[in-house]
Write a protein that holds these residues in place. Structure first.
Motif, PDB file in Angstrom:
ATOM      1  N   ALA A 213      43.167  57.301  38.811  1.00 52.73           N
ATOM      2  CA  ALA A 213      42.240  56.469  39.576  1.00 52.73           C
ATOM      3  C   ALA A 213      40.872  57.146  39.605  1.00 52.73           C
ATOM      4  CB  ALA A 213      42.754  56.291  41.002  1.00 52.73           C
ATOM      5  N   PRO A 214      39.794  56.377  39.600  1.00 48.61           N
ATOM      6  CA  PRO A 214      38.464  56.971  39.769  1.00 48.61           C
ATOM      7  C   PRO A 214      38.370  57.640  41.142  1.00 48.61           C
ATOM      8  CG  PRO A 214      38.329  54.670  39.078  1.00 48.61           C
ATOM      9  CD  PRO A 214      39.747  54.919  39.473  1.00 48.61           C
ATOM     10  N   PRO A 215      37.423  58.532  41.335  1.00 47.71           N
ATOM     11  CA  PRO A 215      37.241  59.138  42.657  1.00 47.71           C
ATOM     12  C   PRO A 215      37.035  58.066  43.733  1.00 47.71           C
ATOM     13  CG  PRO A 215      35.915  60.275  41.018  1.00 47.71           C
ATOM     14  CD  PRO A 215      36.465  59.054  40.337  1.00 47.71           C
ATOM     15  N   ALA A 216      37.711  58.249  44.864  1.00 53.66           N
ATOM     16  CA  ALA A 216      37.594  57.276  45.955  1.00 53.66           C
ATOM     17  C   ALA A 216      36.197  57.351  46.555  1.00 53.66           C
ATOM     18  CB  ALA A 216      38.648  57.554  47.023  1.00 53.66           C
ATOM     19  N   ALA A 217      35.391  56.353  46.270  1.00 54.27           N
ATOM     20  CA  ALA A 217      34.014  56.325  46.748  1.00 54.27           C
ATOM     21  C   ALA A 217      33.509  54.896  46.684  1.00 54.27           C
ATOM     22  CB  ALA A 217      33.128  57.237  45.887  1.00 54.27           C
ATOM     23  N   ALA A 218      32.383  54.645  47.329  1.00 54.92           N
ATOM     24  CA  ALA A 218      31.791  53.304  47.329  1.00 54.92           C
ATOM     25  C   ALA A 218      31.044  53.066  46.028  1.00 54.92           C
ATOM     26  CB  ALA A 218      30.867  53.138  48.524  1.00 54.92           C
ATOM     27  N   THR A 219      31.809  52.948  44.939  1.00 56.05           N
ATOM     28  CA  THR A 219      31.234  52.729  43.611  1.00 56.05           C
ATOM     29  C   THR A 219      31.868  51.504  42.981  1.00 56.05           C
ATOM     30  OG1 THR A 219      32.901  54.084  42.496  1.00 56.05           O
ATOM     31  CG2 THR A 219      30.909  55.218  43.303  1.00 56.05           C
ATOM     32  N   SER A 220      31.168  50.904  42.018  1.00 58.04           N
ATOM     33  CA  SER A 220      31.724  49.741  41.327  1.00 58.04           C
ATOM     34  C   SER A 220      32.971  50.125  40.529  1.00 58.04           C
ATOM     35  CB  SER A 220      30.675  49.124  40.403  1.00 58.04           C
ATOM     36  OG  SER A 220      30.239  50.063  39.441  1.00 58.04           O
ATOM     37  N   GLU A 221      33.003  51.362  40.020  1.00 54.73           N
ATOM     38  CA  GLU A 221      34.146  51.819  39.240  1.00 54.73           C
ATOM     39  C   GLU A 221      35.405  51.861  40.104  1.00 54.73           C
ATOM     40  OE1 GLU A 221      35.386  55.523  36.262  1.00 54.73           O
ATOM     41  OE2 GLU A 221      33.883  55.839  37.825  1.00 54.73           O
ATOM     42  N   TYR A 222      35.277  52.446  41.307  1.00 53.64           N
ATOM     43  CA  TYR A 222      36.437  52.518  42.193  1.00 53.64           C
ATOM     44  C   TYR A 222      36.775  51.128  42.729  1.00 53.64           C
ATOM     45  CZ  TYR A 222      39.618  54.148  45.830  1.00 53.64           C
ATOM     46  OH  TYR A 222      40.723  54.356  46.621  1.00 53.64           O
ATOM     47  N   GLY A 223      35.746  50.313  42.979  1.00 58.01           N
ATOM     48  CA  GLY A 223      35.997  48.943  43.419  1.00 58.01           C
ATOM     49  C   GLY A 223      36.766  48.139  42.386  1.00 58.01           C
ATOM     50  N   LYS A 224      36.424  48.350  41.114  1.00 55.80           N
ATOM     51  CA  LYS A 224      37.137  47.660  40.038  1.00 55.80           C
ATOM     52  C   LYS A 224      38.600  48.081  40.008  1.00 55.80           C
ATOM     53  CE  LYS A 224      37.103  46.943  35.018  1.00 55.80           C
ATOM     54  NZ  LYS A 224      36.427  47.262  33.744  1.00 55.80           N
ATOM     55  N   TYR A 225      38.842  49.379  40.219  1.00 53.68           N
ATOM     56  CA  TYR A 225      40.219  49.874  40.248  1.00 53.68           C
ATOM     57  C   TYR A 225      40.996  49.212  41.384  1.00 53.68           C
ATOM     58  CZ  TYR A 225      44.186  52.924  41.133  1.00 53.68           C
ATOM     59  OH  TYR A 225      45.451  53.392  41.365  1.00 53.68           O
ATOM     60  N   LEU A 226      40.394  49.141  42.562  1.00 56.57           N
ATOM     61  CA  LEU A 226      41.071  48.526  43.702  1.00 56.57           C
ATOM     62  C   LEU A 226      41.303  47.037  43.485  1.00 56.57           C
ATOM     63  CD1 LEU A 226      39.201  50.148  46.750  1.00 56.57           C
ATOM     64  CD2 LEU A 226      41.437  50.784  45.822  1.00 56.57           C
ATOM     65  N   ALA A 227      40.343  46.392  42.828  1.00 57.51           N
ATOM     66  CA  ALA A 227      40.394  44.935  42.692  1.00 57.51           C
ATOM     67  C   ALA A 227      41.351  44.456  41.614  1.00 57.51           C
ATOM     68  CB  ALA A 227      39.001  44.400  42.399  1.00 57.51           C
ATOM     69  N   GLN A 228      41.956  45.373  40.851  1.00 52.10           N
ATOM     70  CA  GLN A 228      42.848  44.910  39.784  1.00 52.10           C
ATOM     71  C   GLN A 228      44.015  44.106  40.323  1.00 52.10           C
ATOM     72  OE1 GLN A 228      44.956  48.103  37.702  1.00 52.10           O
ATOM     73  NE2 GLN A 228      44.618  49.465  39.415  1.00 52.10           N
ATOM     74  N   THR A 229      44.430  44.405  41.568  1.00 52.82           N
ATOM     75  CA  THR A 229      45.538  43.643  42.143  1.00 52.82           C
ATOM     76  C   THR A 229      45.081  42.311  42.729  1.00 52.82           C
ATOM     77  OG1 THR A 229      45.292  45.010  44.139  1.00 52.82           O
ATOM     78  CG2 THR A 229      47.037  45.608  42.625  1.00 52.82           C
ATOM     79  N   CYS A 230      43.795  42.044  42.686  1.00 51.19           N
ATOM     80  CA  CYS A 230      43.279  40.731  43.109  1.00 51.19           C
ATOM     81  C   CYS A 230      43.185  39.765  41.934  1.00 51.19           C
ATOM     82  CB  CYS A 230      41.884  40.879  43.724  1.00 51.19           C
ATOM     83  SG  CYS A 230      41.737  42.103  45.034  1.00 51.19           S
ATOM     84  N   SER A 231      43.233  40.306  40.723  1.00 52.58           N
ATOM     85  CA  SER A 231      42.930  39.509  39.529  1.00 52.58           C
ATOM     86  C   SER A 231      43.968  38.432  39.251  1.00 52.58           C
ATOM     87  CB  SER A 231      42.789  40.419  38.310  1.00 52.58           C
ATOM     88  OG  SER A 231      43.999  41.112  38.050  1.00 52.58           O
ATOM     89  N   GLY A 232      45.209  38.638  39.699  1.00 51.10           N
ATOM     90  CA  GLY A 232      46.234  37.636  39.441  1.00 51.10           C
ATOM     91  C   GLY A 232      45.891  36.277  40.021  1.00 51.10           C
ATOM     92  N   CYS A 233      45.243  36.269  41.179  1.00 56.09           N
ATOM     93  CA  CYS A 233      44.869  35.008  41.829  1.00 56.09           C
ATOM     94  C   CYS A 233      43.414  34.622  41.560  1.00 56.09           C
ATOM     95  CB  CYS A 233      45.085  35.098  43.342  1.00 56.09           C
ATOM     96  SG  CYS A 233      46.819  35.185  43.828  1.00 56.09           S
ATOM     97  N   HIS A 234      42.544  35.629  41.482  1.00 59.52           N
ATOM     98  CA  HIS A 234      41.109  35.339  41.423  1.00 59.52           C
ATOM     99  C   HIS A 234      40.499  35.493  40.040  1.00 59.52           C
ATOM    100  CE1 HIS A 234      40.736  34.896  45.781  1.00 59.52           C
ATOM    101  NE2 HIS A 234      41.543  35.926  45.895  1.00 59.52           N
ATOM    102  N   GLY A 235      41.273  35.984  39.066  1.00 62.08           N
ATOM    103  CA  GLY A 235      40.756  36.178  37.720  1.00 62.08           C
ATOM    104  C   GLY A 235      40.092  37.525  37.561  1.00 62.08           C
ATOM    105  N   GLU A 236      39.941  37.947  36.299  1.00 65.22           N
ATOM    106  CA  GLU A 236      39.391  39.274  36.029  1.00 65.22           C
ATOM    107  C   GLU A 236      37.945  39.397  36.490  1.00 65.22           C
ATOM    108  OE1 GLU A 236      40.013  40.357  32.005  1.00 65.22           O
ATOM    109  OE2 GLU A 236      42.187  40.154  32.102  1.00 65.22           O
TER     110      GLU A 236
END
Length: 213
Positions: free
Chosen positions: A190-213
């Protein structure tokens, strides 16, 4: 009028034959997909034991949606009954259910690859959303599941119903997610836990099933 009735009778018979052929093809294609075996060779996981890691795993179990299908204590539950499509049931993951016979790596394979015992593909497991989950986060979730008390709950079996088979055969229903996942072994970080788009993208991967990539 007789000619009209005769025409309608022929039309009904023709439609029935088409429907039977389509369902026969759908049954065959579904069984072919279920018969494929996947060889997953990810590196073994080391499960954390400290209380802080178990607490983190508990948070991930809720945040990543595991409880939505498997229950708040991994005891298994009916997720939804989709009528002619399918009945989706999350199995009991505790030692009182299938968890009794699952190693940590078995669980990791199911979570990230939608692959079960003997390399068989799991049905309707949302692994495309979890295929890049880090080794550390995956281990924390599994450690938490294995720390849960035994549950004797026995949810009903998952059922693939006729329309579900037809939709799968027509490539309109993601019945077997293992078909679309990269199964090559690799270290997942996982990217370093921080308020970055990279870490946000990592967290959001489990949202993609419903909301799309």
């Amino acid at each position: 009028m007789k000619k009209l009735f005769k025409f309608l009778a022929y039309a009904v018979v023709a439609l029935l034959l088409v429907a039977l052929c389509l369902y026969g093809f759908a049954w065959y294609k579904t069984d072919q997909g279920l018969a494929i075996r996947y060889d997953v060779q990810d590196a073994p996981l080391t499960l954390p034991q400290e209380a802080s890691a178990l607490a983190y795993g508990a948070r991930l179990f809720i945040a990543k949606g595991c409880a939505d299908c498997h229950g708040d204590k991994a005891q298994g539950k009916l997720v939804f009954d989709g009528g002619p499509v399918m009945k989706v049931v999350g199995p009991n993951l505790t030692a009182g259910g299938i968890g009794k016979n699952l190693s940590a790596d078995d669980m990791a394979r199911a979570i990230r690859h939608a692959v079960g015992e003997g390399g068989r593909p799991l049905v309707f497991m949302p692994s495309p959303d979890y295929q890049n989950l880090s080794d550390a986060d995956t281990a924390a979730i599994i450690a938490y599941i294995k720390s849960l008390p035994l549950s004797a709950n026995k949810p009903d079996a998952l059922e693939i119903r006729p329309l579900g088979r037809v939709l799968y055969a027509l490539n309109k229903f993601p019945l077997l997610p293992a078909e679309t996942i990269n199964h090559s072994p690799r270290q997942r970080l996982a990217p370093p836990a921080a308020a970055t788009s990279e870490y946000g993208k990592y967290l959001a991967q489990t949202c993609s099933g419903c909301h799309g990539e």
